[in-house]
Design a protein around this motif. Structure first.
Motif, short mmCIF file in Angstrom:
data_model
loop_
_atom_site.label_atom_id
_atom_site.label_comp_id
_atom_site.label_asym_id
_atom_site.label_seq_id
_atom_site.Cartn_x
_atom_site.Cartn_y
_atom_site.Cartn_z
N ASP A 217 0.85 -1.20 0.00
CA ASP A 217 0.00 0.00 0.00
C ASP A 217 0.88 1.24 0.00
N ILE A 218 0.34 2.31 -0.59
CA ILE A 218 1.11 3.55 -0.75
C ILE A 218 0.83 4.46 0.44
N SER A 219 1.73 4.45 1.40
CA SER A 219 1.57 5.30 2.58
C SER A 219 2.60 6.43 2.58
N ASP A 220 3.83 6.13 2.19
CA ASP A 220 4.89 7.14 2.23
C ASP A 220 4.99 7.95 0.94
N GLY A 221 4.48 7.42 -0.16
CA GLY A 221 4.61 8.06 -1.47
C GLY A 221 4.87 6.98 -2.51
N LEU A 222 4.33 7.16 -3.72
CA LEU A 222 4.47 6.13 -4.75
C LEU A 222 5.93 5.73 -4.96
N LEU A 223 6.82 6.72 -5.14
CA LEU A 223 8.21 6.37 -5.47
C LEU A 223 8.89 5.63 -4.32
N ALA A 224 8.66 6.09 -3.10
CA ALA A 224 9.29 5.45 -1.94
C ALA A 224 8.76 4.03 -1.78
N ASP A 225 7.46 3.86 -1.93
CA ASP A 225 6.89 2.53 -1.72
C ASP A 225 7.21 1.60 -2.90
N LEU A 226 7.22 2.16 -4.11
CA LEU A 226 7.63 1.35 -5.27
C LEU A 226 9.04 0.80 -5.05
N ALA A 227 9.92 1.64 -4.48
CA ALA A 227 11.29 1.19 -4.24
C ALA A 227 11.31 -0.04 -3.33
N HIS A 228 10.40 -0.09 -2.36
CA HIS A 228 10.34 -1.28 -1.48
C HIS A 228 9.94 -2.52 -2.27
N LEU A 229 8.96 -2.35 -3.16
CA LEU A 229 8.50 -3.50 -3.96
C LEU A 229 9.61 -3.97 -4.90
N LEU A 230 10.31 -3.02 -5.52
CA LEU A 230 11.38 -3.39 -6.46
C LEU A 230 12.52 -4.11 -5.73
N LYS A 231 12.84 -3.60 -4.55
CA LYS A 231 13.94 -4.21 -3.79
C LYS A 231 13.56 -5.63 -3.37
N ALA A 232 12.34 -5.77 -2.85
CA ALA A 232 11.92 -7.10 -2.38
C ALA A 232 11.82 -8.08 -3.54
N SER A 233 11.45 -7.60 -4.73
CA SER A 233 11.27 -8.48 -5.88
C SER A 233 12.53 -8.61 -6.73
N GLN A 234 13.53 -7.75 -6.42
CA GLN A 234 14.78 -7.75 -7.21
C GLN A 234 14.52 -7.53 -8.70
N VAL A 235 13.70 -6.50 -8.99
CA VAL A 235 13.47 -6.07 -10.38
C VAL A 235 13.63 -4.56 -10.44
N GLY A 236 13.70 -4.01 -11.65
CA GLY A 236 13.66 -2.56 -11.85
C GLY A 236 12.29 -2.18 -12.37
N ALA A 237 12.13 -0.89 -12.75
CA ALA A 237 10.84 -0.47 -13.30
C ALA A 237 11.01 0.73 -14.22
N ALA A 238 10.12 0.78 -15.21
CA ALA A 238 10.01 1.96 -16.08
C ALA A 238 8.62 2.53 -15.83
N LEU A 239 8.59 3.77 -15.35
CA LEU A 239 7.28 4.41 -15.05
C LEU A 239 6.86 5.29 -16.22
N GLU A 240 5.55 5.41 -16.42
CA GLU A 240 5.02 6.36 -17.41
C GLU A 240 4.30 7.45 -16.64
N LEU A 241 5.00 8.56 -16.49
CA LEU A 241 4.46 9.65 -15.66
C LEU A 241 3.09 10.13 -16.13
N ASP A 242 2.91 10.16 -17.46
CA ASP A 242 1.64 10.69 -17.98
C ASP A 242 0.46 9.77 -17.66
N ALA A 243 0.78 8.53 -17.26
CA ALA A 243 -0.31 7.58 -16.99
C ALA A 243 -0.81 7.68 -15.54
N LEU A 244 -0.10 8.44 -14.68
CA LEU A 244 -0.49 8.48 -13.25
C LEU A 244 -1.93 8.98 -13.11
N PRO A 245 -2.78 8.22 -12.44
CA PRO A 245 -4.15 8.71 -12.22
C PRO A 245 -4.17 9.73 -11.08
#
Ligand SMILES: Nc1ncnc2c1ncn2[C@@H]1O[C@H](COP(=O)(O)OP(=O)(O)OP(=O)(O)O)[C@@H](O)[C@H]1O
Ligand SMILES: Cc1ncc(C[n+]2csc(CCOP(=O)(O)O)c2C)c(N)n1
Ligand SMILES: [Mg+2]
Length: 326
Positions: A217-245
């Motif tokens: 869940d996003i409590s601290d901020g999308l980028l901060a929380d995404l970093a937790h998911l990426l670290k735990a999953s050992q993957v990277g990510a490409a975000l599309e800023l224009d797609a943010l709802p």
């Protein structure tokens, strides 16, 4: 002011529902709970502190709701159903009044308890214990839920190629805080609602069980929380800023750039961020839309560690011990 035990009796004791797995509820040294066979117990705790997590003069009903909602959000992120909660209330002055009289305190407690109990009822959670002490207004909420054994969603499990998606819209929490600080007080305002009356996405989390490869869940901020998911999953990510709802009314309230910053790193959104194999995408969207919820793709997981698509220098999210709060 009411004595501690009268206060607990009056505001925080509801008849124990024995069908709810509560063998012994409020009133003894501890509560006795009976978990459902075949389910794993999912447990999390969150603390809400006056002037850190909510303003002192926020409506008491919203303070009670919010303290529970942010805790339940962690159960939602695990794909769990809520069952039980413990609530530790530290209170001194209420509504920003150091000299609050008994009538004011009792009205505050009444509304606070209503906010807490109403959200409990909506998610089938029973308040089974807690603690009441004196000090700066602080609420510690422990939530306990259940998930079928080995079905929980976790932060680990995302694979390169998975779609990254969020439920609902982002930036509303930070947008609501900004409006509150400017003096807006109408809780019907969509942004104030997002900040002070967040809705934990429990049904969405359950619907994504068996489909999502990772979630949080996003409590601290999308980028901060995404970093937790990426670290735990050992993957990277490409975000599309224009797609943010973006949350309803956010751009009008803050302007385009601040709205995007709020969505990326403001925090307080309590939406779910999930990774989904592309094969599961349409089922996931259908299940959420059946609940009146949206799921928006905001990027992809990559096999190159790190994050692309985000302008350099954007802060990632809330940190309690940062020298200046973001
Ligand atoms: N004092 C502590 N002792 C032991 N574990 C802790 C402590 N504080 C945090 N943790 C653990 O660290 C992990 C990350 O905690 P964090 O609070 O960042 O997650 P979260 O609850 O999802 O976020 P938020 O508090 O923003 O809701 C969790 O597993 C949490 O239980
Ligand atoms: C009055 C006031 N000022 C600032 C904020 C912003 N804020 C505080 S804590 C937090 C992250 C989640 O908390 P935690 O990590 O403790 O779960 C955020 C985004 C707020 N909510 N209220
Ligand atoms: Mg969390």
């Amino acid at each position: 002011m009411l004595a501690e035990f009268d206060l607990i009796q009056r505001y925080f004791t509801r008849a124990a529902d024995t069908t709810h797995g509560v063998a012994l509820g409020v009133g003894d040294d501890a509560t006795l709970l009976t978990p459902t066979p075949g389910q794993q117990l999912v447990v999390s705790v969150d603390t809400s502190v006056v002037d850190v997590h909510f303003p002192a003069d926020a409506p008491a009903r919203a303070i009670g709701h919010r303290a529970l909602a942010v805790a339940l959000s962690d159960l939602a992120a695990m794909g769990a159903s809520a069952r039980w909660t413990l609530m530790a209330l530290t209170l001194n002055e209420v509504g920003g009044h150091a000299d609050a009289d008994d009538a004011l305190i009792e009205a505050w407690l009444h509304d606070y308890a209503e906010g807490f109990h109403a959200l409990c009822a909506r998610h089938g959670a029973a308040l089974v214990g807690g603690d009441v002490t004196r000090g700066a207004l602080t609420i510690g909420v422990t939530v306990m839920g259940e998930v079928p054994s080995n079905d929980a969603l976790t932060r680990a499990g995302a694979r390169p190629g998975d779609i990254l998606a969020v439920t609902g819209a982002l930036g509303g929490g930070a947008g609501g805080l900004a409006l509150w600080q400017r003096g807006e007080r109408d809780l019907a305002h969509p942004l104030l609602k997002r900040y002070l009356l967040p809705e934990p996405r429990l049904a969405a989390g359950r619907a994504l069980r068996g489909l999502a490869s990772a979630a949080l869940d996003i409590s601290d901020g999308l980028l901060a929380d995404l970093a937790h998911l990426l670290k735990a999953s050992q993957v990277g990510a490409a975000l599309e800023l224009d797609a943010l709802p973006l949350a309803e009314g956010l751009e009008q309230a803050l302007g385009e750039e601040a709205a995007r910053t709020a969505a990326l790193s403001g925090g307080d959104d309590y939406e779910l961020l999930v990774a989904l194999p592309p094969t599961q995408w349409s089922t996931a969207c259908q299940r959420l839309s059946a609940q009146g919820m949206t799921l928006t793709a905001i990027g992809r997981c990559t096999n190159t560690l790190g994050l692309t698509g985000v302008p350099a220098g954007v802060r990632t999210g809330w940190q309690h011990f940062h020298r200046e709060a973001p």
